[in-house]
Motif scaffolding. Structure first.
Motif, short mmCIF file in Angstrom:
data_model
loop_
_atom_site.label_atom_id
_atom_site.label_comp_id
_atom_site.label_asym_id
_atom_site.label_seq_id
_atom_site.Cartn_x
_atom_site.Cartn_y
_atom_site.Cartn_z
N ARG A 24 -1.69 23.41 -10.10
CA ARG A 24 -0.66 22.82 -9.24
C ARG A 24 -1.31 22.23 -7.98
NH1 ARG A 24 4.41 22.49 -9.08
NH2 ARG A 24 4.72 23.95 -10.77
N VAL A 25 -2.19 22.98 -7.34
CA VAL A 25 -2.85 22.49 -6.12
C VAL A 25 -3.68 21.25 -6.43
CG1 VAL A 25 -4.64 23.03 -4.40
CG2 VAL A 25 -2.84 24.70 -4.90
N ALA A 26 -4.42 21.27 -7.53
CA ALA A 26 -5.23 20.11 -7.90
C ALA A 26 -4.35 18.87 -8.12
CB ALA A 26 -6.04 20.41 -9.16
N MET A 27 -3.23 19.04 -8.78
CA MET A 27 -2.34 17.91 -9.02
C MET A 27 -1.72 17.40 -7.72
SD MET A 27 -2.71 17.29 -12.16
CE MET A 27 -1.39 16.14 -12.50
N ILE A 28 -1.39 18.30 -6.80
CA ILE A 28 -0.86 17.88 -5.50
C ILE A 28 -1.90 17.03 -4.77
CG2 ILE A 28 -0.20 18.73 -3.20
CD1 ILE A 28 1.01 21.21 -4.74
N VAL A 29 -3.14 17.48 -4.77
CA VAL A 29 -4.21 16.73 -4.09
C VAL A 29 -4.40 15.36 -4.73
CG1 VAL A 29 -6.69 16.69 -3.61
CG2 VAL A 29 -5.38 18.79 -3.22
N VAL A 30 -4.39 15.31 -6.07
CA VAL A 30 -4.55 14.04 -6.78
C VAL A 30 -3.42 13.08 -6.40
CG1 VAL A 30 -4.43 12.95 -9.07
CG2 VAL A 30 -5.93 14.93 -8.70
N PHE A 31 -2.18 13.56 -6.42
CA PHE A 31 -1.06 12.69 -6.07
C PHE A 31 -1.12 12.26 -4.61
CE2 PHE A 31 1.15 14.12 -9.99
CZ PHE A 31 1.46 12.85 -10.48
N LEU A 32 -1.54 13.13 -3.73
CA LEU A 32 -1.66 12.77 -2.31
C LEU A 32 -2.71 11.67 -2.12
CD1 LEU A 32 -1.03 13.30 0.72
CD2 LEU A 32 -2.89 14.96 0.66
N VAL A 33 -3.88 11.87 -2.69
CA VAL A 33 -4.97 10.90 -2.52
C VAL A 33 -4.62 9.57 -3.17
CG1 VAL A 33 -7.37 10.41 -3.11
CG2 VAL A 33 -6.75 12.66 -2.24
N PHE A 34 -4.20 9.60 -4.43
CA PHE A 34 -3.91 8.35 -5.12
C PHE A 34 -2.65 7.69 -4.57
CE2 PHE A 34 -7.02 9.97 -8.04
CZ PHE A 34 -7.63 8.82 -8.53
N GLY A 35 -1.67 8.48 -4.15
CA GLY A 35 -0.46 7.90 -3.56
C GLY A 35 -0.75 7.17 -2.26
N CYS A 36 -1.61 7.76 -1.43
CA CYS A 36 -1.97 7.12 -0.16
C CYS A 36 -2.76 5.83 -0.37
CB CYS A 36 -2.78 8.09 0.71
SG CYS A 36 -1.78 9.42 1.40
N GLN A 37 -3.60 5.79 -1.41
CA GLN A 37 -4.41 4.60 -1.67
C GLN A 37 -3.55 3.37 -1.94
OE1 GLN A 37 -7.83 4.42 -1.32
NE2 GLN A 37 -7.28 6.39 -0.44
N LYS A 38 -2.38 3.58 -2.51
CA LYS A 38 -1.53 2.45 -2.90
C LYS A 38 -1.01 1.66 -1.70
CE LYS A 38 -1.64 3.70 -7.29
NZ LYS A 38 -2.47 4.87 -7.29
N TRP A 39 -1.15 2.18 -0.50
CA TRP A 39 -0.63 1.51 0.68
C TRP A 39 -1.62 0.52 1.26
CZ3 TRP A 39 4.40 1.93 1.62
CH2 TRP A 39 5.06 2.96 0.96
N PHE A 40 -2.83 0.44 0.70
CA PHE A 40 -3.85 -0.48 1.19
C PHE A 40 -3.91 -1.72 0.31
CE2 PHE A 40 -5.24 3.74 2.57
CZ PHE A 40 -5.35 3.52 3.92
N ASP A 41 -4.11 -2.86 0.94
CA ASP A 41 -4.13 -4.14 0.24
C ASP A 41 -5.20 -4.18 -0.86
OD1 ASP A 41 -3.13 -6.88 -0.01
OD2 ASP A 41 -5.12 -7.46 0.71
N TYR A 42 -6.38 -3.64 -0.56
CA TYR A 42 -7.46 -3.68 -1.56
C TYR A 42 -7.06 -2.93 -2.82
CZ TYR A 42 -8.95 1.15 -0.83
OH TYR A 42 -8.99 2.51 -0.78
N GLU A 43 -6.34 -1.83 -2.67
CA GLU A 43 -5.92 -1.04 -3.85
C GLU A 43 -4.84 -1.78 -4.62
OE1 GLU A 43 -5.62 2.31 -6.50
OE2 GLU A 43 -7.17 1.58 -5.17
N ALA A 44 -3.94 -2.42 -3.91
CA ALA A 44 -2.88 -3.18 -4.59
C ALA A 44 -3.50 -4.22 -5.51
CB ALA A 44 -1.96 -3.84 -3.57
N HIS A 45 -4.56 -4.88 -5.05
CA HIS A 45 -5.20 -5.90 -5.88
C HIS A 45 -6.10 -5.28 -6.96
CE1 HIS A 45 -3.69 -8.40 -2.62
NE2 HIS A 45 -3.64 -9.33 -3.55
N ALA A 46 -6.65 -4.13 -6.69
CA ALA A 46 -7.47 -3.45 -7.70
C ALA A 46 -6.63 -2.98 -8.87
CB ALA A 46 -8.21 -2.27 -7.07
#
Length: 175
Positions: A24-46
């Motif tokens: 559960r903790v590992a999945m929370i961390v994964v969703f936090l990290v990957f969810g935050c990345q989506k807010w950056f322009d470079y990630e949107a284009h990647a």
């Protein structure tokens, strides 16, 4: 080997819910990290090659555009991570988070067969894969972890609903 198995099976780590909580903790961390990345322009284009070839998510670009699709995915991932976190205290929210996690990784795993140039031609092709394709392969494991959490969350919620069957459900959860 039998002696080692017996000794290991007696450890509190093996007999406790450590695997469930660690997952559960590992999945929370994964969703936090990957969810935050989506807010950056470079990630949107990647994300363009991934979303464009996703049989379940290709529709996002016509509906939301490149940035909007990334914001949508980021919001969903942060929401699922929050639900998983709240699932430590509320079994129903845990189930919702696990369902969202399963849906997330079903959507990404289904990209795998459709991903272009998956096999590294300079290395001779299959089984040498390209990095973007390998990036998707981690989602197979994350899907398995999501299914595990969903099963555990359902069994634990069911045990709270019906205390008379508590022993039966707990035995199932231990399998």
């Amino acid at each position: 080997m039998d002696h080692l198995i017996k000794k290991l099976s007696e450890l509190d780590l093996v007999r406790s819910d450590f695997d469930y909580h660690a997952t559960r903790v590992a999945m929370i961390v994964v969703f936090l990290v990957f969810g935050c990345q989506k807010w950056f322009d470079y990630e949107a284009h990647a994300l363009i090659p991934f979303i464009s070839h996703g049989p379940l998510i290709f529709w996002m670009y016509p509906v939301f555009g490149v940035r909007g699709a990334a914001y949508f995915l980021g919001s969903a991932e942060l929401s699922f991570g929050l639900l998983l976190l709240l699932g430590f205290w509320n079994r129903k929210l845990a189930i919702l988070g696990s369902l969202g996690s399963c849906a997330t990784y079903v959507a990404t795993v289904t990209i795998i067969p459709f991903f272009p140039d998956a096999w590294a031609a300079p290395a001779g092709g299959f089984p040498a894969a390209t990095l973007p394709f390998l990036f998707l392969m981690k989602d197979v494991v994350l899907l398995a972890a999501s299914v595990y959490l969903l099963k555990q969350d359902i069994l634990r919620a069911a045990a709270e609903l019906s205390p008379a069957q508590n022993g039966i459900v707990r035995q199932e959860a231990m399998r």
